[in-house]
Every structure is written in structure tokens, then in C-alpha cells.
Write a protein that holds these residues in place. Structure first.
Motif, mmCIF file in Angstrom:
data_model
loop_
_atom_site.group_PDB
_atom_site.id
_atom_site.type_symbol
_atom_site.label_atom_id
_atom_site.label_comp_id
_atom_site.label_asym_id
_atom_site.label_seq_id
_atom_site.Cartn_x
_atom_site.Cartn_y
_atom_site.Cartn_z
ATOM 1 N N LYS A 143 0.832 -1.208 0.000
ATOM 2 C CA LYS A 143 0.000 0.000 0.000
ATOM 3 C C LYS A 143 0.863 1.253 0.000
ATOM 4 N N LYS A 152 -11.109 5.896 3.705
ATOM 5 C CA LYS A 152 -11.675 4.655 3.171
ATOM 6 C C LYS A 152 -12.267 4.977 1.794
ATOM 7 N N SER A 156 -10.607 -0.095 -3.809
ATOM 8 C CA SER A 156 -10.269 -1.072 -2.768
ATOM 9 C C SER A 156 -9.705 -2.384 -3.294
ATOM 10 N N TYR A 159 -7.408 -4.408 -0.969
ATOM 11 C CA TYR A 159 -8.074 -5.150 0.096
ATOM 12 C C TYR A 159 -8.780 -6.394 -0.451
ATOM 13 N N ASP A 173 -7.595 -13.243 9.017
ATOM 14 C CA ASP A 173 -7.270 -11.883 8.583
ATOM 15 C C ASP A 173 -5.887 -11.918 7.944
ATOM 16 N N ILE A 187 -6.900 -6.242 6.599
ATOM 17 C CA ILE A 187 -7.874 -6.054 5.520
ATOM 18 C C ILE A 187 -8.922 -5.005 5.871
ATOM 19 N N SER A 188 -9.411 -5.022 7.102
ATOM 20 C CA SER A 188 -10.449 -4.056 7.473
ATOM 21 C C SER A 188 -10.205 -3.428 8.835
#
Length: 281
Positions: A143, A152, A156, A159, A173, A187-188
């Protein structure tokens, strides 16, 4: 089964209705951003923090109407949709904001539209997971740490690919790295590492999302004299850490049990999770 509704630009539609056209810029170009929010005991949590990040993101994307999507807007629209869907306790909300139709890469205008969704959740409050997560590091794609990293955005794909890695490897995860090879986020969720009895989390300059729950946990730690440092974190520290946990606005705190052969404790996670539920409005 009760019909579910969405709120699209101040109008209710069935969740199955087609309300976006093929010209929608979020669909075409990822030209938008979103907020994931939690309702506990019928109340929207941390609305001010969500509003601050949303308006900052809209300004960064040069979208009009940022000043209108404030804390009052979020609380009002959330209450309207919860009432329409007869959701009185726990719920998950997703607010998507997109630039108005028109133009190719270059927009014809900077006006915006929004879509608010609500999904029921079984628990009223945040609950620490009973079984710890199993994670690994996703390093196929990194990233970038740039102007948009802390928001956000609708772009995406990174992700999504990390999610595929998680699924293919039967993980709970996946942790992602920034383009310098340092720990960024999952991821989140935001990532926290307990090492030598200190809590570390990647600094915003490392490219992680400026999570609302990240901010809440940092405040809780400060108020309880728990050392917490924003830093540049080498992923190798995961092999030596005493504890690792992740946070987001939907699940609160989730503790990690294993990374490879490494196994972790969850004492700090338990302590902070208890304090978190005391913060709820």
C-alpha cells in the motif's frame, strides 16, 4: 422475512432496487469514499469521529457538500434508516459517498450523492472474540503512503486481493505492508502490537487508514496510563511480540492468537475491550 430499505439521497428504496446507473463514478472510477459505522443499543457510536474523517476525505477528493455531512447528518440519517428497517438494537451502517455522474476521468462537476445501508447485528455492544484470530502477512501487493491512504476510498482492489489471500490460506485476517515494507494495517482493521510491555501501532504516515476505533483505543490507553506509541513497525516484530490485536468501528477489538508458529496472549486486549464498552453513548 421483513423487507430491508436503503436511504439514497434522502429517499427510501428497497435494498434490492437498482438505484445507481452505469454512469455512477464510484462504479466506473472508484470515485468516492465510505464510512462503516456501528449502532449499539440503538445509538450511533463515535459519530463525531466518523464525520470528521468523512468531511476530511471529501475535501481531499475535492467533493462539494463536505460541510453538510456532519455529525448531525450522520445521526439523523442513521436514525431514519434504523426506524424504517425496525432496527432497535445492534446494527452495522455503511455510508457511501460518490461524485455525481458525468465525465470520463475528468468529472463534469464535484456534486455528490450518497447511499446509506443498515444491517442487523446480533450483539448490542462490542464483544471480544472468544477464539483468537489466525493471521499471516500479505506481501504480494503493498500500500502506498499518500494523501488518500488515511481515508476509506472506493478504490479497494488491494483489500480485495488481500481478502482472496486470506480465503485461499484459510486465515481469519491478513496483515498488509506499505511500499517501504513496514506493517500498515489488516484487511479491514488497524493493527496493534504489544512488545516489551508497550503497545505499538503504525503511524498514519505509514499509510494506514485513520480508523475511528484506532483513535478511540489510543484515547483509552492514554486515559488509563497505558503506554502506546505510533511508530514504523518492522513485520519481523510479529515473531517476538507478546500480543497482537486489530480494531475497527464494527467489531471493536479482536485479539490475534497465531501468526505462523507464534502464539499470543490477550491480556491487554481484554483490558481495553472492557474499557471500550464503558465509552459507549
Amino acid at each position: 422475512m421483513q423487507q430491508q430499505y436503503i436511504l439514497h439521497n434522502d429517499e427510501f428504496f428497497l435494498s434490492t432496487d437498482a438505484v445507481l446507473t452505469s454512469q455512477n463514478r464510484a462504479f466506473r472510477y472508484g470515485d468516492g469514499l465510505f464510512e462503516s459505522m456501528r449502532v449499539c443499543s440503538g445509538k450511533l457510536q463515535f459519530a463525531e469521529k466518523h464525520a470528521d474523517r468523512l468531511t476530511a476525505g471529501m475535501k481531499a477528493l475535492k467533493m462539494e457538500g463536505a460541510g453538510l455531512m456532519d455529525e448531525y447528518f450522520l445521526r439523523q440519517k442513521a436514525a431514519e434508516l434504523l426506524k424504517k428497517n425496525k432496527l432497535k438494537e445492534g446494527a452495522r451502517l455503511r455510508l457511501s459517498v460518490y461524485r455525481a455522474d458525468g465525465g470520463l476521468y475528468t468529472p463534469e462537476s464535484n456534486k455528490t450523492g450518497y447511499l446509506l445501508e443498515a444491517t442487523a447485528m446480533s450483539s448490542e455492544n462490542y464483544e471480544l472474540n472468544k477464539k483468537g484470530l489466525i493471521v499471516d502477512v500479505f506481501d504480494e501487493i503493498t500500500k502506498s503512503a499518500d494523501k488518500f491512504s488515511n481515508f476509506k476510498t472506493s478504490s479497494s482492489l488491494l483489500y480485495v486481493m488481500a481478502g482472496l489471500f486470506k480465503k485461499q490460506n484459510s486465515l481469519d485476517d491478513a496483515f498488509m505492508l506499505n511500499n517501504a515494507g513496514f506493517l500498515c494495517e489488516s484487511i479491514s482493521s488497524n493493527v496493534f502490537v504489544v512488545y516489551n510491555k508497550q503497545i505499538y501501532t503504525p503511524a498514519l504516515t505509514e499509510g494506514c487508514v485513520a480508523g475511528t476505533m484506532r483513535s478511540v483505543i489510543m484515547e483509552i490507553a492514554k486515559h488509563n496510563d497505558v503506554p502506546l506509541i505510533e511508530a514504523q513497525i518492522n513485520p519481523e516484530v510479529l515473531k517476538e511480540a507478546e500480543e497482537v490485536f486489530v480494531t475497527n468501528a464494527i467489531t471493536g477489538i479482536q485479539w490475534v492468537m497465531g501468526y505462523g508458529r507464534k502464539r499470543y496472549f490477550n491480556e491487554v486486549s481484554k483490558f481495553l475491550s472492557g474499557k471500550l464498552n464503558l465509552q459507549l453513548s
